[in-house]
Design an enzyme around this catalytic site. Structure first.
Site, PDB file in Angstrom:
ATOM      1  N   GLU A  38      -1.980   2.833  10.995  1.00 49.06           N
ATOM      2  CA  GLU A  38      -2.316   2.144   9.743  1.00 49.06           C
ATOM      3  C   GLU A  38      -1.424   2.617   8.593  1.00 49.06           C
ATOM      4  O   GLU A  38      -1.065   1.835   7.713  1.00 49.06           O
ATOM      5  CB  GLU A  38      -3.798   2.333   9.393  1.00 49.06           C
ATOM      6  CG  GLU A  38      -4.787   1.822  10.446  1.00 49.06           C
ATOM      7  CD  GLU A  38      -4.564   0.378  10.876  1.00 49.06           C
ATOM      8  OE1 GLU A  38      -3.927  -0.383  10.121  1.00 49.06           O
ATOM      9  OE2 GLU A  38      -5.005   0.017  11.982  1.00 49.06           O
ATOM     10  N   HIS A  75       4.906   0.392   4.812  1.00 48.47           N
ATOM     11  CA  HIS A  75       5.702  -0.843   4.793  1.00 48.47           C
ATOM     12  C   HIS A  75       5.309  -1.692   3.566  1.00 48.47           C
ATOM     13  O   HIS A  75       6.161  -2.159   2.813  1.00 48.47           O
ATOM     14  CB  HIS A  75       5.442  -1.609   6.096  1.00 48.47           C
ATOM     15  CG  HIS A  75       6.521  -2.588   6.470  1.00 48.47           C
ATOM     16  ND1 HIS A  75       6.583  -3.190   7.695  1.00 48.47           N
ATOM     17  CD2 HIS A  75       7.572  -3.087   5.780  1.00 48.47           C
ATOM     18  CE1 HIS A  75       7.638  -3.999   7.734  1.00 48.47           C
ATOM     19  NE2 HIS A  75       8.243  -3.961   6.593  1.00 48.47           N
TER      20      HIS A  75
HETATM   21 ZN   LIG Z   1      -1.384  -2.901  13.359  1.00 47.53          ZN
END
Ligand SMILES: [Zn+2]
Length: 637
Positions: free
Chosen positions: A422, A428
């Site tokens: 996660e 990201h």
């Molecule tokens: Zn994922």
């Protein structure tokens, strides 16, 4: 790598962000912390939704304000092609509303997820669902209008209004579909046909989830299980072989009794795809499906080609599985039991955050500093509490704030691995939000699971270097191998089946339940080395295609394999990379959707149009098997 449900890619960004990143993990068995009330958990282990809105009142006020702006969006209707200034103004206005809406929605979602029992929370979440549908409808005119602007006019727009540049990718992504767009009356007919386009999937879903009379069987411990899809996946990993045989034969036998109906449904789905391919002037159903994300069909073909070339690597694993299970002959029903009894690998939350920081140190100081922010500034809701939503997810859609992570941390290695996963999504989102304008901030679906799975691989690499206990190592390595089988090989096996049935239909061949079984069985036997004596595949299991709902998702599953491949290659490169690679990786994380997925990956050194990423993944898989064999040899097993 966890399954994510497919979503349409041209959905508004906020929907992409929310739906995409859920990770289904199963909750572990009881642990003392499980039933502690939310109030008794220290604040530092709970996310702080006040970063979004100070109170429900403030949220309501903002919601009314945003709602009032919908009318102005509608007022741009018919005006987008008028001038560069007008187009820019409309895009700015719309995206700003969408951004504020996303923040409102995330507040409602997080609050509801932290205690699903509170009806006020649920009501807020439902209100946002309805508001989202209205926003989508209100803005539905924008894409067709942008598509209708002639190429030359758009180029002129970019010259006269330099500020429009930040929307270049967004506009290009719409305009590149021109070749497959029809005249207005034709488009109306295609839109009308949309009423029928979901029927095959709906019937499939009703038959397999509700109407099919699934058998109930008795297991060797006296327990009775109803073998619907859930009962099957829940009992197929039994350590008692007789039970596995019983489960497989009863479940697939039940499906086989309905193969004509299942076949008719799947054929209807394929024919639907052929209809859209034909009317939209695509060369193949595959080309049409991949064009949505601007992925070249060569990426798909290359994946299948590489997997077939590397079937000996899968066979090596299957032989190893046979050795570890201690069976005379490996059968298809022997795929799911754990290779070694799962060993207890306890990790407390505070240990996990330290371990993850060390494991991801190869990603550079800036990355680790941001991890610290996530751990110390209450981005994460760590522990289960009564009423909390199960599983785990990352939610990166609050552009001006920061990403959030929901966890149900239970103190096992798997939980730590899920947290690393996660955090991959969260980093990201964080870097893309920070470095891209809102319109380009959310990364494309093809890339969605790359950063997350790469983190899992880096954590695995780090842990294996550290853990000396051989049983623990075997357990980790065995699970890792299963990831390769189920994500890389099995999903490609599905992708190959999907391609084959569409190709046959495109040639005008009739598809029936029996034909699907014949094709599926042929592929299954090849993958599992039936003819080479690696695994025995009974003919009955050729009906497995009827169990896979993903064949109604229009060439979706190959992305599980490609993102797994890309992430393994990336992790390998990061481990051996150095500062230049760190810089490239941060650029990758910061790029959002400022370019298409394939060129974005290429810039970080992963070229999915070549064999290199796949070969790196295979190298990794072989190294894992070397290691397992080494341990087994030492143990004299
Ligand atoms: Zn994922």
């Amino acid at each position: 790598m966890k399954f994510f449900r497919p979503i349409s890619v041209r959905k508004p960004l906020f929907l992409t962000l929310i739906v995409l990143l859920m990770t289904g993990i199963s909750m572990q068995a009881a642990e003392p912390k499980k039933n502690q009330s939310r109030d008794s958990i220290a604040d530092k282990y709970k996310w702080n939704i006040a970063d979004l809105f100070a109170s429900n009142d403030e949220w309501k006020q903002k919601k009314n304000e945003v709602d009032g702006q919908f009318e102005k969006i509608a007022s741009y209707k018919g005006l987008l092609g008028q001038s560069a200034a007008r187009l820019y103004e409309a895009l700015e206005f719309y995206h700003n509303v969408e951004k504020e809406f996303a923040r409102l929605m995330i507040y409602a979602n997080l609050q509801s997820d932290q205690d699903t029992r509170v009806s006020e929370n649920l009501a807020m979440k439902q209100e946002m669902g309805q508001m989202g549908t209205r926003l989508e409808k209100t803005a539905a005119f924008m894409e067709p209008e942008i598509l209708a602007i002639p190429d030359a006019a758009i180029e002129q727009f970019f010259k006269t209004e330099p500020k429009l540049e930040k929307y270049r990718m967004y506009i290009d992504d719409i305009q590149r579909r021109k070749a497959h767009t029809l005249s207005e009356p034709e488009e109306k007919i295609v839109a009308e046909a949309g009423r029928m386009s979901g029927t095959a999937q709906e019937i499939y879903s009703i038959l397999s989830n509700a109407d099919l009379p699934y058998p109930t069987i008795k297991l060797s411990d006296g327990r009775e299980v109803r073998l619907d899809a859930q009962g099957y996946s829940g009992s197929r990993a039994s350590n008692v072989r007789e039970d596995r045989i019983n489960v497989f034969n009863s479940f697939f036998g039940a499906l086989d009794g309905y193969r004509r109906t299942f076949g008719t449904e799947l054929n209807a789905e394929v024919q639907k795809n052929i209809f859209y391919k034909n009317v939209r002037n695509y060369e193949s159903c595959l080309q049409r499906a991949l064009d949505k994300n601007n992925i070249p069909v060569s990426v798909y073909h290359k994946l299948i080609e590489n997997v077939n070339k590397n079937l000996p690597t899968l066979h090596r694993y299957l032989k190893l599985r046979k050795r570890m299970l201690g069976v005379e002959e490996l059968h298809y029903y022997d795929m799911y039991p754990s290779l070694v009894p799962n060993v207890d690998l306890k990790v407390s939350w505070d240990e996990a955050t330290e371990e993850i920081k060390k494991a991801l140190a190869v990603l550079g100081e800036q990355y680790v500093a941001t991890l610290d922010k996530a751990f110390n500034s209450r981005w994460i809701d760590a522990f289960p509490n009564p009423g909390k939503r199960s599983g785990a997810y990352s939610s990166g859609g609050a552009y001006d704030v920061h990403p959030y992570i929901l966890m149900n941390y239970n103190g096992q290695y798997d939980d730590m691995s899920t947290l690393a996963h996660e955090l991959g999504h969260t980093m990201h989102s964080y870097f893309s939000n920070k470095n891209q304008p809102y319109v380009n901030a959310s990364y494309p679906i093809f890339l969605a699971e790359v950063a997350s799975t790469a983190n899992e691989a880096l954590l695995m690499d780090y842990s294996l270097k550290k853990i000396k206990d051989q049983d623990k190592r075997l357990s980790l390595l065995g699970n890792y191998l299963e990831d390769f089988r189920t994500t890389l090989f099995r999903q490609t096996q599905f992708a190959e089946f999907e391609l084959k049935i569409h190709e046959l239909a495109e040639k005008g061949e009739a598809l029936t339940g029996d034909k699907f079984t014949e094709i599926y069985l042929d592929i299954l036997k090849r993958y599992y080395g039936h003819n080479e004596g690696v695994t025995v595949i009974d003919d009955l299991y050729g009906i497995e295609w009827a169990y896979i709902p993903h064949f109604y998702y229009n060439f979706y599953v190959f992305q599980y394999s490609t993102s797994f491949t890309a992430s393994q290659a990336l992790a390998e490169k990061m481990i051996h990379g150095g500062p230049e690679m760190v810089k490239k990786y941060l650029n990758f994380l910061s790029s959002g959707r400022s370019d298409y997925a394939i060129p974005t990956l290429k810039k970080v050194g992963v070229d999915m149009t070549t064999d290199e990423p796949f070969n790196l993944a295979m190298k990794k898989m072989n190294a894992v098997m070397d290691e397992i064999e080494h341990i087994l040899d030492a143990k004299g097993k």
